[in-house]
Design a protein around this motif. Structure first.
Motif, PDB file in Angstrom:
ATOM      1  N   TYR A  72       0.837  -1.206   0.000  1.00 61.28           N
ATOM      2  CA  TYR A  72       0.000   0.000   0.000  1.00 61.28           C
ATOM      3  C   TYR A  72       0.870   1.254   0.000  1.00 61.28           C
ATOM      4  O   TYR A  72       0.600   2.209  -0.733  1.00 61.28           O
ATOM      5  N   GLY A  81      -6.008   5.217   4.971  1.00 57.77           N
ATOM      6  CA  GLY A  81      -5.678   3.795   4.915  1.00 57.77           C
ATOM      7  C   GLY A  81      -4.634   3.421   5.942  1.00 57.77           C
ATOM      8  O   GLY A  81      -4.740   2.391   6.614  1.00 57.77           O
ATOM      9  N   TYR A  85      -4.911   0.967   9.205  1.00 57.89           N
ATOM     10  CA  TYR A  85      -3.885  -0.073   9.333  1.00 57.89           C
ATOM     11  C   TYR A  85      -3.245   0.001  10.722  1.00 57.89           C
ATOM     12  O   TYR A  85      -3.063  -1.021  11.397  1.00 57.89           O
ATOM     13  N   THR A 122     -10.029  -1.503   6.255  1.00 57.65           N
ATOM     14  CA  THR A 122      -8.714  -1.275   5.657  1.00 57.65           C
ATOM     15  C   THR A 122      -8.606  -1.981   4.309  1.00 57.65           C
ATOM     16  O   THR A 122      -8.044  -1.424   3.360  1.00 57.65           O
ATOM     17  N   VAL A 123      -9.165  -3.182   4.207  1.00 56.72           N
ATOM     18  CA  VAL A 123      -9.181  -3.897   2.921  1.00 56.72           C
ATOM     19  C   VAL A 123      -9.835  -3.025   1.858  1.00 56.72           C
ATOM     20  O   VAL A 123      -9.316  -2.876   0.750  1.00 56.72           O
ATOM     21  N   GLY A 124     -10.966  -2.419   2.213  1.00 56.52           N
ATOM     22  CA  GLY A 124     -11.673  -1.558   1.259  1.00 56.52           C
ATOM     23  C   GLY A 124     -10.848  -0.359   0.837  1.00 56.52           C
ATOM     24  O   GLY A 124     -10.778  -0.025  -0.354  1.00 56.52           O
ATOM     25  N   PHE A 126      -7.504  -0.060   1.020  1.00 52.43           N
ATOM     26  CA  PHE A 126      -6.322  -0.528   0.293  1.00 52.43           C
ATOM     27  C   PHE A 126      -6.685  -0.924  -1.142  1.00 52.43           C
ATOM     28  O   PHE A 126      -5.898  -0.733  -2.056  1.00 52.43           O
ATOM     29  N   TYR A 127      -7.874  -1.470  -1.328  1.00 51.57           N
ATOM     30  CA  TYR A 127      -8.292  -1.942  -2.647  1.00 51.57           C
ATOM     31  C   TYR A 127      -8.294  -0.808  -3.678  1.00 51.57           C
ATOM     32  O   TYR A 127      -7.971  -1.026  -4.845  1.00 51.57           O
ATOM     33  N   ARG A 131      -4.575  -3.681  -5.287  1.00 51.03           N
ATOM     34  CA  ARG A 131      -5.295  -4.938  -5.167  1.00 51.03           C
ATOM     35  C   ARG A 131      -4.446  -5.978  -4.435  1.00 51.03           C
ATOM     36  O   ARG A 131      -4.960  -6.776  -3.667  1.00 51.03           O
ATOM     37  N   SER A 134      -4.735  -5.343  -0.727  1.00 52.02           N
ATOM     38  CA  SER A 134      -6.046  -5.736  -0.213  1.00 52.02           C
ATOM     39  C   SER A 134      -6.199  -7.255  -0.183  1.00 52.02           C
ATOM     40  O   SER A 134      -6.792  -7.798   0.754  1.00 52.02           O
TER      41      SER A 134
END
Length: 161
Positions: A72, A81, A85, A122-124, A126-127, A131, A134
Motif C-alpha cells: 500500500y 488507509g 492499518y 482497511t481492505v476496502g 487498500f483496494y 489490489r 487488499s
C-alpha cells in the motif's frame, strides 16, 4: 521536486514495515508466554487447531500484514488507509495481553471483533490503490475470522471471563 513515496528507499521501507509488525508480534508473544498451558485448560471445539500451530500461522500472518502495508505504501497510499492499518495493529497488539496475560476472554473477544471490523475497512481502502495489498489483508482477515470464532467458542464452552 521530490520523488513519489514509492520510489524512495522501497527496501528500507519494507524492513520498516517488518520491524513495525515485529513489535506487535513481540508484545503478543511476551503476553502469551503461558499460552500453551492456558490454552490446554480450555475446552475447545473439535475444529480448533493444536496449540503449537498458532505460532507458525501467526508468523505467516504477520509477514502478510507487513507486506500488505508495504504494498500500500508503494502506491503513495492515503493517510486514512494507514490510520486504519495502524488501529488494526494496535488492536492486534492488545488481543494476547487481554486473552492470556489478562485472563479476559470476553474483553479479548470485543477486541478481536473490533479488529475484524477495522481490517475489513482497511481492505476496502487498500483496494482503491493496491489490489495486492487488499488481497494480502483478505488472507489475514480470513484467519482473524477463524480466530474470532475460536474466541467465541472458548467463551461458550468454558463459561469464562
Amino acid at each position: 521536486m521530490t520523488a513519489p513515496t514509492h520510489r524512495r528507499n522501497p527496501w528500507v521501507m519494507l524492513v520498516a514495515f517488518f520491524c513495525l509488525v515485529a513489535v506487535v508480534a513481540l508484545v503478543g508473544s511476551l503476553a502469551a508466554t503461558a499460552a500453551p498451558e492456558i490454552y490446554a485448560r480450555f475446552t475447545v471445539p473439535s475444529w480448533a487447531p493444536p496449540a503449537d500451530w498458532f505460532g507458525l500461522v501467526w508468523t505467516v500472518m504477520y509477514a502478510v500484514l507487513a507486506l500488505a502495508g508495504w504494498a500500500y505504501w508503494r502506491t503513495d497510499g492515503e493517510t486514512q488507509g494507514f490510520a486504519l492499518y495502524g488501529i488494526g495493529l494496535l488492536l492486534n497488539l492488545l488481543w494476547s495481553p487481554l486473552f492470556f496475560a489478562g485472563g479476559s476472554t470476553r474483553l479479548a473477544c470485543v477486541d478481536i471483533v473490533l479488529l475484524d471490523f477495522f481490517v475489513l475497512m482497511t481492505v476496502g481502502l487498500f483496494y482503491r490503490r493496491s489490489r495486492a495489498a487488499s488481497l494480502l489483508l483478505l488472507l489475514y482477515f480470513g484467519w482473524l475470522c477463524y480466530t474470532t470464532a475460536l474466541n467465541v467458542a472458548i467463551i461458550a464452552l468454558n463459561d469464562v471471563g
